[in-house]
Design an enzyme around this catalytic site. Structure first.
Site, mmCIF file in Angstrom:
data_model
loop_
_atom_site.group_PDB
_atom_site.id
_atom_site.type_symbol
_atom_site.label_atom_id
_atom_site.label_comp_id
_atom_site.label_asym_id
_atom_site.label_seq_id
_atom_site.Cartn_x
_atom_site.Cartn_y
_atom_site.Cartn_z
ATOM 1 N N GLY B 237 -9.425 7.457 0.313
ATOM 2 C CA GLY B 237 -8.697 8.121 -0.767
ATOM 3 C C GLY B 237 -8.767 7.282 -2.031
ATOM 4 O O GLY B 237 -9.233 7.723 -3.052
ATOM 5 N N ILE B 630 0.659 -12.255 6.358
ATOM 6 C CA ILE B 630 -0.403 -11.366 6.834
ATOM 7 C C ILE B 630 0.033 -10.793 8.188
ATOM 8 O O ILE B 630 0.243 -11.528 9.153
ATOM 9 C CB ILE B 630 -1.734 -12.119 6.952
ATOM 10 C CG1 ILE B 630 -2.120 -12.726 5.596
ATOM 11 C CG2 ILE B 630 -2.829 -11.183 7.470
ATOM 12 C CD1 ILE B 630 -2.135 -11.758 4.430
ATOM 13 N N GLN B 639 -9.518 -5.239 4.292
ATOM 14 C CA GLN B 639 -9.062 -4.633 3.046
ATOM 15 C C GLN B 639 -9.501 -5.453 1.833
ATOM 16 O O GLN B 639 -9.898 -4.907 0.814
ATOM 17 C CB GLN B 639 -7.542 -4.481 3.068
ATOM 18 C CG GLN B 639 -7.129 -3.246 2.308
ATOM 19 C CD GLN B 639 -5.636 -2.991 2.374
ATOM 20 O OE1 GLN B 639 -4.906 -3.678 3.064
ATOM 21 N NE2 GLN B 639 -5.190 -1.999 1.643
ATOM 22 N N LYS B 702 3.686 -8.744 1.240
ATOM 23 C CA LYS B 702 3.632 -8.160 -0.104
ATOM 24 C C LYS B 702 2.546 -7.079 -0.052
ATOM 25 O O LYS B 702 2.423 -6.403 0.971
ATOM 26 C CB LYS B 702 3.364 -9.245 -1.148
ATOM 27 C CG LYS B 702 4.500 -10.265 -1.234
ATOM 28 C CD LYS B 702 4.534 -11.036 -2.555
ATOM 29 C CE LYS B 702 3.616 -12.233 -2.554
ATOM 30 N NZ LYS B 702 3.794 -13.106 -3.746
ATOM 31 N N GLY B 703 1.785 -6.894 -1.109
ATOM 32 C CA GLY B 703 0.785 -5.822 -1.107
ATOM 33 C C GLY B 703 -0.627 -6.364 -1.119
ATOM 34 O O GLY B 703 -0.856 -7.524 -1.433
ATOM 35 N N GLY B 705 -3.795 -3.730 -1.112
ATOM 36 C CA GLY B 705 -4.847 -2.760 -1.454
ATOM 37 C C GLY B 705 -5.356 -2.901 -2.878
ATOM 38 O O GLY B 705 -6.557 -2.845 -3.124
ATOM 39 N N GLU B 706 -4.456 -3.086 -3.824
ATOM 40 C CA GLU B 706 -4.880 -3.112 -5.235
ATOM 41 C C GLU B 706 -5.485 -4.470 -5.622
ATOM 42 O O GLU B 706 -6.547 -4.528 -6.234
ATOM 43 C CB GLU B 706 -3.706 -2.792 -6.178
ATOM 44 C CG GLU B 706 -2.676 -1.810 -5.669
ATOM 45 C CD GLU B 706 -3.201 -0.413 -5.407
ATOM 46 O OE1 GLU B 706 -4.120 0.025 -6.111
ATOM 47 O OE2 GLU B 706 -2.688 0.233 -4.468
#
Lengths: 208, 739, 327
Positions: B237, B630, B639, B702-703, B705-706
Site C-alpha cells: 500500500g 525492536i 522494513q 516507536k515507528g 515504516g516512514e
C-alpha cells in the site's frame, strides 16, 4: 473514448462485425449459416458464443482440464478466474513485473502475455503445485526463513522464478541471481532477502 | 526476551509462499460479475454526450453505468458535481455529474459476465466532451495558478523571519521532488455483494479497515452492522490504501445496479490516477550558520500540488522546524490546484520530500564549511524539541550516527570531492538523517484463551506488509507467557474490535499497546480464577492476590514459590470454563503529553558513478535506526531494507510524467515508470539502537515504516556529489544529469 | 481485447498463404509484444496464426555462417554454444534485454518484429502516425526522452526497442524471408526501415512474407573483442536510453576492423559505418575512440527531452570501444 485521435479504426468491432469477417476465414467456413444469421441479427447469443470458444486441454499441477475458452483469454486469467488458482498474481497484466510467472513445460514464462489457447497439451506448474502436500518446496521454506517478502503479493512469482533460476544454472553467485531475477519486481523491497534465500537453496545443492 | 518466539518467521508465511493467501480480488464469490472503469480522455470540461449503445450490446454485458443512469448514492451531494474550489477531504464522487476534473476520471463502469467481455466492452464506450483548457504544468504554480489561500498556509516563523540571511555562511538552493506513485504490486480492487438494499459485504484493498467501512457506510447511509468489510491480505500500500477511493464506490454502484456481486480491479495504468501519489513539490532552502557550523537560520519553502476538487497537504517543511536546534526558522508551504487527481500520503509523507531538500542542503553547508556532515549535525543536535521546549520521550539519534558511521567506515573515506575511485568508477559516500513523529492512536483488541491453552487475539487491522500479525503475536507471546505457535492473531475483518489504520508508522505502538493491555487484563482474570486453587493454598501461603502471580510457558506461577503452579488449561478446567476473554481499548498516556516523540534513521550510502555514462550503482547501504524497542527483529530488518529500496527508487528512477498538452499520463506503466529491480539493490545492513520508549507505549516501540525511507534520497544525492562534484537537486538522479 | 480467430499452422506455406489472403491475419509466436499490443487495442488482428509448430527453431553451423531459425527462443540463442563462442556480442545483447521469463517466450523473428515502445504509440487516445497514420506524432512536441536522434522525421521520432537487433546489425547478419512463391535474403540493416513518410511500417517485410531465419557470417575475428553496452534508467529490465554494440578485430594494439551499431537512437538499429571506417587500421587508443564517437554523431538531432543523448551517445560509444579493446 477517443478525443485526441478521432478515427481509430482498430477498436470498433462488434460481434456482428467479427462474424462477418469470420465468414471469410477457413476456421469458421463451416459455420452453419443460421448461426451467422443469428449473430448478424444479434439474436441468439448463446449459440454464437459457442463459435467464439475453442477447446483446450491443459494440465495444471498434474490435473488435466478440458475446457472451452475464448482465444483471447490469457493463461493468467484462465488460472485465476476460471480455475480459481489465484496463487499466480496479476501485478501489471503487461509483462512488466513478473508476478504472474509460472512454469510451462518446465520453463518460466509470464502467464499474463501467454494466450491460454496456445498452451494446449502443455504442462503448467503454478505456485499451488510446488509443495508436496504439506511439505514445502525448499525454495518456499527458504523464502520464509530469510523473510523474502513483506506483503507477499509478488512472492509466488518470485518463487517460481527462483526455482527456475536455480534449475537453469543461473544462481552461481549473487550478481548472477540478481540478473536472472530482474524480471520479478518487489515493491516492498525484499530483494536482498530473496537473494539470500536463493543462494541458500543453491548452496544446499540437490535436485529442486 | 524472544524466548517464546521461536524463529521470528512471519506467522502468515506459509499461506503466502504456497499461494493460499487470498488478496482482495481472489475471493471466490459465486455468480461474480466483472466491472471495468472507463476513464475520461480530457482533463477539464464536462461530458456532453455519451454513447454506450455498442458497449451495452456487446456480448455478456450486464450494464453500462454513467452519470446519466447511476443508481442514487444517498451520501453524495445532491445536485452533483461541480466543486468550485478544492475542499479538504472531499473525495471525487464518481458518476455524480458530468464535470471532468482530470484525465482518466471514471466516466463509466461496464459490468459483464466475464473479465474479457467487460474489458472489451469498456473500449466501446464513447464520450463527447465540452473541453476546456487544462493546466498540468506545475511550473505554472504561482504564475497562472494561484495557491489555495487559507489561514493554515500562512508563514510559520520562529525567531527572526528568514534569519538565515544574516548568517556569515549561507547557502540557498532549490530542490524538486517529482510525482512518485506508490504502485503496490497488488492493484487496488473491490468486490461488492449486496444483500438487499441496506446490507453489503465488501472485500477491499485497504490499510484502514474501519475507515473503509465508515466510508461505505456514509456513501450509502448504512448502519455499521450492515457493512462487513474484509481485507485478510493486502498486497502492499505505502499509503495508497489508507483511504477509500472512487473505484470502491463504483463497484458498490455496479453491484447495486446489476444485482450481482461485482469485482472491480484497477489496471496498472489506472493505479497512476485513481489512488493518489506523492505530489510534485518544488522546495527552496536557505541555511545560515556561523563559520564553526552553528545554525543561525533555516528557511524552508515548499510549493506542492493538489487536484481541482480536493485539497491535499502534508508536512513537507515540518522537518526543518524540529530536526535541528536552530533559533530562527521560517517555513512556508503552499498548495496549488491543477487538473490532476488528488495526491495522497506516500511512505514518509511530507518528511520524505522535505528531508531530501533539508538533508541535501545540510550536506552543501558542510562542504561550504569544510566540516564533516555528521559533525555539523551533532553541533546542531536538538536535546529538546526546538518547537516547544518539551523533552523527548527518548532520543538516541547520536547513538544511531555512531552505529552507522562505524559500520560503513565513514571516518576512513576521503571526504574530498572526486577523490575516491574503484577502477574507473568514481566512489562516493553520503549520509542523511530521517525523522518522523512517533505516534500512538487508539486501538482495541480482544484476547480469548481456550481450554486447550491456545490464545486468539483479534483486532480490525490490516497488514499491507510490515508483518503486523507477526509482531502482535510476539507481543502476546511475551505478554501471556505462551509459545507463539499457540497464538492466532486474527485481523482483516471489520467485525473485529476496532483496530488502527496501518499508517504513519503507528501500528505497533498503537495496536501493540492494546495487545499488551489486553494480555495484562487476561492475566489478571486468570489470576482471579486461579487464586483459590488448592495448589496456591498451603501452610505458608495464604490468600494470594493477582499481583502475586507470574506467567510463564503456559503456566500461572506463584512468584515467591515457583514450584506452585497451574497450567492455563487447568485453571479453565477447574472453573468449568471453555474459554476466557477480555477486550481492552488502549489510548495514549497522559504522561506522553509532556514529551515529544520521534523515530530516527540514519542512512549511509556508498555509490559508484561511471564518469562518462553517468550510471549510478548503489554499492552499499547501512541504516541505523532509533525506532524504540525492536519487537520482531526479522520483520523490522525487512522494513528498513524495504524503505531503503523505496529510497533507491526515489533517488535514482521514479518520476511520474504528464503530457501537459493533454493533461494525460505518458508513463503510467511499469516499463516506463521505473521502480527498483533486483540488480539495483545491494546488500542492505539494518542496525538498531534498540532502546525502548516506554513513555510512548508499553511495548517500548516507536515507528519504523516512514523513517526507513525518509532522507534516503538525500544520502544518495550527497554520495553522488562526493563521487562526482555534481550536486543534483532535482530527483531522480538519472544518467543524463551526471554527464 | 477483441476476440479473434485462432489457427495453428502446420506448414510454412500455410502461413504465407493465409497472410496473403487475409490482411487482418497476423503471426503469433512468443506473443510477448503482440499480446500486449492487443490488450491495449493498438493491434487488433482478427486472426492469429500460431506458428510454433513449424520447425524453425534450429541453430546450426552452415558453410560460412550460422543459421538461427526464426522461432529460436531468445534465451536459447543467448546460451547456445555456437553463439556464445562465435558471437558473444549477440549473446550479451540478448541477455541485456527484457527478463528471463520474456526471453523464454520471445523468438528471434518476434524480436525483430517488435514495435516501438513510444508512449504515444501505446495510448490509443493520443496522436500517433505509426498507429494511426495522419494523426501526427505525439512525441515530436511531447515527452520524448527515449526518442530518436538519428534519421527521424516529423512524422515519427520513435526508436526500435530491440537489443538483439543492434548486435545483429553490427554482425553483418542477413535475414531470410519467405513467401509462398519464393525466398529472399536481405542484409539485416535493410530489414528495418526509417520512419520516412510511412512510419506505420517498421520494416520492409511485404504482405504474404514471413521471417524464417537469420544468418550470421562467421568468417570474422570479432569474437575476442566485443561488447554490448546498455545505458538505461535502471540497471535491468528497462529499455535502452543508449546502447552500443562494439566489436573489434584487433592485432595487438591495432584495429584491423571495427563494427559498431547503436540502439535507442533511431527507428532502426543504427550502424555506425563512418566511425568503423575511421577506426580501420588505427591504434586502439582512447583518443581514437573519442574521435570515432564524434564522427558517429554527425547529423544527430535532439528534441526537447533527449538532448542528453548527444553527449551520452558518443560517451557510450567510446566506453564500449574501450571495454571491447581491453578484453
Amino acid at each position: 473514448m477517443n478525443d485526441n485521435n478521432k478515427d481509430d479504426k482498430t477498436l470498433n468491432h462488434s460481434r456482428r462485425q467479427f462474424f462477418k469477417i469470420s465468414t471469410a476465414l477457413t476456421a469458421v467456413a463451416l459455420t452453419p449459416s443460421y448461426i451467422l444469421k443469428a449473430a448478424d441479427d444479434n439474436m441468439d447469443d448463446k449459440i454464437a458464443e459457442l463459435f467464439e470458444k475453442r477447446d483446450l486441454n491443459i494440465e495444471v499441477n498434474g490435473i488435466v482440464h478440458t475446457l472451452s475458452i475464448e482465444p483471447r483469454v490469457t493463461l493468467l486469467d484462465l488460472l485465476r478466474e476460471q480455475l480459481k488458482l489465484t496463487g499466480s498474481k496479476k501485478g501489471c497484466d503487461h509483462g512488466q513485473c513478473g508476478a504472474c510467472t509460472v512454469h510451462v513445460n518446465g520453463q518460466r514464462v509470464l502467464s499474463c502475455l501467454s494466450l491460454a489457447i496456445m498452451q494446449d497439451g502443455k504442462k503448467i506448474t503454478t505456485i499451488e503445485g510446488l509443495a508436496k502436500g504439506d511439505e514445502l518446496h525448499p525454495m518456499q521454506a527458504a523464502f520464509i526463513k530469510h523473510d523474502g517478502f513483506q506483503c507477499g503479493y509478488c512472492t509466488p512469482g518470485q518463487i517460481m522464478s527462483a526455482v527456475a533460476c536455480v534449475r537453469e544454472g543461473h544462481a552461481n553467485n549473487e550478481d548472477e541471481i540478481r540478473s536472472y531475477m530482474a524480471g520479478n519486481i518487489c515493491r516492498c523491497g525484499a530483494y536482498p532477502n530473496i537473494v539470500d534465500a536463493i543462494t541458500e537453496v543453491k548452496q544446499k545443492g540437490g535436485t529442486i | 526476551m524472544g524466548y517464546y518466539f521461536e524463529d521470528g518467521d512471519r506467522v502468515n508465511g506459509k499461506d503466502i509462499v504456497t499461494g493460499k493467501a487470498k488478496y482482495t480480488a481472489e475471493h471466490d464469490i459465486p455468480n461474480l460479475a466483472y466491472g471495468v472503469l472507463v476513464g475520461s480522455t480530457i482533463a477539464k470540461g464536462s461530458i456532453a454526450t455519451m454513447d454506450t449503445k455498442s458497449a451495452e450490446n456487446a456480448p455478456g454485458v450486464l450494464s453500462v453505468i454513467t452519470h446519466l443512469n447511476t443508481p442514487v448514492v444517498p451520501g453524495y451531494d445532491a445536485g452533483g458535481l461541480p466543486i468550485k474550489t478544492p475542499v479538504s477531504g472531499k473525495n471525487l464522487q464518481v458518476f455524480n455529474g458530468p464535470t471532468i476534473y482530470f484525465n482518466g476520471q471514471p466516466i463509466a463502469l461496464v459490468v459483464a459476465d466475464t473479465y474479457e467481455r467487460a474489458l472489451f466492452a469498456a473500449t466501446l464506450v464513447k464520450a463527447q466532451y465540452n473541453k476546456e483548457a487544462q493546466v498540468t504544468d506545475f511550473l505554472e504554480a504561482g504564475k497562472t495558478v494561484k495557491a489555495i489561500d487559507t489561514a493554515k498556509y500562512k508563514d510559520n516563523i520562529r525567531g527572526e523571519v528568514d534569519g538565515y540571511k544574516n548568517a556569515p555562511v549561507k547557502i540557498e538552493a532549490e530542490y524538486i521532488v517529482p510525482i512518485e506513485v506508490h504502485n503496490p504490486m497488488e492493484m487496488h480492487a473491490t468486490i461488492a455483494l449486496w444483500d438487499g438494499d441496506d446490507k453489503v459485504t465488501v472485500y477491499e484493498k485497504t490499510q484502514n479497515i474501519k475507515s473503509a467501512q465508515r466510508n461505505v457506510m456514509s456513501a450509502f447511509k448504512l448502519k455499521e452492522e450492515n457493512v462487513r468489510l474484509y481485507a485478510p491480505f493486502v498486497g502492499g500500500g505505502f499509503g495508497s490504501a489508507l483511504r477509500t477511493w472512487p473505484h470502491c464506490i463504483a463497484a458498490l454502484i455496479g453491484a447495486k445496479k446489476t444485482g450481482r456481486p461485482v469485482k472491480l480491479v484497477l489496471g496498472r495504468d489506472q493505479m497512476f490516477n485513481s489512488v493518489g501519489y506523492r505530489p510534485y513539490t518544488l522546495q527552496k532552502i536557505g541555511l545560515g550558520a556561523t563559520a564553526d557550523g552553528i545554525l543561525i537560520g533555516i528557511t524552508h519553502e515548499a510549493n506542492s500540488i493538489t487536484s481541482m476538487y480536493e485539497e491535499f497537504n502534508e508536512g513537507s517543511v515540518n522537518i526543518s522546524r524540529s530536526l535541528y536546534n536552530c533559533p530562527n526558522v521560517t517555513t512556508r508551504y503552499k498548495v496549488f490546484p491543477f487538473n490532476v487527481s488528488t495526491p495522497t500520503y506516500m511512505r514518509g509523507p511530507g518528511e520524505a520530500t522535505g528531508a531530501f531538500a533539508l538533508e541535501s542542503a545540510l550536506d552543501e553547508l558542510a562542504y561550504k564549511l569544510n566540516m564533516d556532515p555528521i559533525e555539523l549535525r551533532l553541533k546542531n543536535y536538538a536535546e529538546k524539541d526546538p518547537e516547544n521546549g518539551k523533552p523527548y520521550s527518548t532520543k538516541f539519534l547520536k547513538e544511531a550516527y555512531k552505529l552507522g558511521a562505524d559500520k560503513i567506515g565513514w571516518a576512513q573515506r576521503n571526504p574530498a570531492v572526486r577523490s575516491m575511485k574503484e577502477g574507473e568508477w568514481l566512489v562516493g559516500f553520503g549520509m542523511s538523517t530521517g525523522v518522523f513523529g512517533a505516534y500512538r492512536n487508539n486501538a482495541k483488541a480482544l484476547a480469548r484463551i481456550f481450554a486447550d491453552g491456545t490464545l486468539l487475539v483479534q483486532s480490525a487491522v490490516s497488514d499491507s506488509g510490515p508483518g503486523t500479525a507477526t509482531s502482535m503475536t510476539k507481543i502476546a507471546a511475551d505478554g501471556m507467557g505462551i509459545a507463539s505457535s499457540k497464538i492466532t492473531f486474527q485481523l482483516g475483518d471489520s467485525a473485529l474490535p476496532p483496530g488502527p489504520g496501518q499508517g504513519g508508522s503507528s501500528t505497533t505502538a498503537s495496536l501493540g499497546s492494546a495487545v499488551h493491555d489486553v494480555c495484562e487484563s487476561l492475566k489478571k482474570k486468570l489470576a482471579e480464577l486461579a487464586k483459590d486453587a488448592a495448589v496456591f493454598h498451603t501452610e505458608t501461603i495464604h490468600n494470594p492476590k493477582p499481583e502475586d502471580f507470574v506467567f510463564e510457558n503456559g503456566y500461572i506461577l506463584l512468584a515467591t514459590d515457583r514450584t506452585k503452579k497451574l497450567s492455563f488449561t487447568e485453571v479453565l478446567k477447574q472453573n468449568n470454563l471453555n474459554q476466557v476473554e477480555v477486550t481492552e481499548e488502549s489510548k495514549g498516556s497522559e504522561e506522553m503529553k509532556k514529551y515529544t516523540a520521534f523515530s530516527y534513521n540514519v542512512h549511509f550510502v556508498k555509490v559508484l558513478v561511471h564518469p562518462t555514462t553517468g550510471v549510478v550503482k548503489i554499492n552499499r547501504v547501512v541504516a541505523a535506526a532509533d525506532a524504540g524497542k525492536i519487537i520482531s527483529y526479522k520483520t523490522a530488518e525487512s522494513q528498513i531494507i524495504g524503505g531503503a529500496v523505496g529510497g533507491i527508487g526515489m533517488a535514482l528512477m521514479e518520476e511520474g510524467v504528464i503530457d501537459d498538452r493533454y493533461g494525460r499520463w505518458v508513463n503510467n506503466n511499469f516499463a516506463d515508470y521505473h521502480v527498483p529491480v533486483h540488480t539495483d539493490v545491494p546488500h542492505i545492513e539494518a542496525l538498531f539502537v534498540n532502546q525502548p520508549d516506554y513513555i510512548l507505549s508499553p511495548t517500548g516501540a516507536k515507528g519504523m515504516g516512514e523513517i526507513a525511507l525518509i532522507g534516503f534520497a538525500a544520502a544518495v544525492a550527497n554520495a553522488v556529489y562526493h563521487a562526482t562534484g555534481k550536486r543534483v537537486r532535482e530527483l531522480p538522479i538519472t544518467p543524463d544529469k551526471l554527464i | 481485447m477483441i476476440n479473434f480467430n485462432y489457427v495453428q499452422a502446420s506448414t510454412q506455406k500455410n502461413v504465407t498463404d493465409t497472410l496473403m489472403k487475409d490482411g487482418t491475419a497476423q503471426i503469433i509466436a512468443g506473443g510477448t509484444n503482440l499480446v500486449d499490443l492487443m490488450k491495449r487495442g493498438v493491434a487488433a488482428p482478427q486472426k492469429l496464426i500460431d506458428i510454433n509448430n513449424l520447425s524453425l527453431k534450429n541453430i546450426e553451423q552452415q558453410k560460412g555462417f550460422v543459421r538461427i531459425g526464426a522461432l529460436a527462443l531468445n534465451s536459447v540463442v543467448a546460451e547456445n554454444e555456437l553463439v556464445v563462442q562465435k558471437f558473444p556480442l549477440l549473446s550479451k545483447a540478448l541477455q541485456s534485454g527484457a527478463s528471463q521469463q520474456l526471453r523464454n517466450m520471445a523468438t528471434v523473428g518476434g524480436n525483430m518484429m517488435q514495435r516501438t515502445r513510444c508512449s504515444y504509440f501505446y495510448d490509443t487516445t493520443m496522436p500517433c502516425n505509426k498507429r494511426n497514420p495522419g494523426t501526427g506524432c505525439g512525441a515530436l512536441k511531447g515527452y520524448n526522452r527515449m526518442h530518436a536522434i538519428f534519421g527521424a522525421t516529423e512524422n515519427c521520432i520513435a526508436v526500435h526497442p530491440s537489443d538483439m537487433c543492434v548486435a545483429l546489425a553490427a554482425l553483418n547478419a542477413s535475414v531470410i524471408i519467405s513467401s509462398s512463391r519464393s525466398e529472399r535474403k536481405i542484409a539485416f540493416t535493410d530489414f528495418h526501415k526509417l520512419a520516412g513518410t510511412n512510419p506505420e511500417k517498421d520494416n520492409t517485410l511485404q504482405r504474404g512474407e514471413m521471417i524464417t531465419a537469420v544468418e550470421i557470417p562467421d568468417a570474422n575475428n570479432f569474437a575476442q573483442h566485443s561488447t554490448y553496452l546498455k545505458i538505461r534508467d535502471r540497471s535491468s529490465y528497462a529499455f535502452a536510453l543508449i546502447s552500443v554494440a562494439a566489436a573489434l578485430d584487433m592485432n595487438g594494439g591495432k584495429i584491423n576492423n571495427a563494427r559498431l551499431a547503436m540502439g535507442g537512437v533511431a527507428h532502426k538499429p543504427w550502424r555506425l559505418t563512418t566511425a568503423e571506417n575511421f577506426l580501420k587500421g588505427k591504434a586502439a587508443t582512447e583518443e581514437n575512440f573519442k574521435q570515432a564517437a564524434a564522427l558517429a554523431m554527425k547529423d544527430a538531432k535532439a528534441y526537447r527531452h533527449n538532448n542528453f543523448k548527444l553527449t551520452l551517445a558518443p560517451n557510450s560509444i567510446a566506453e564500449a570501444l574501450k571495454i571491447a579493446a581491453a578484453m
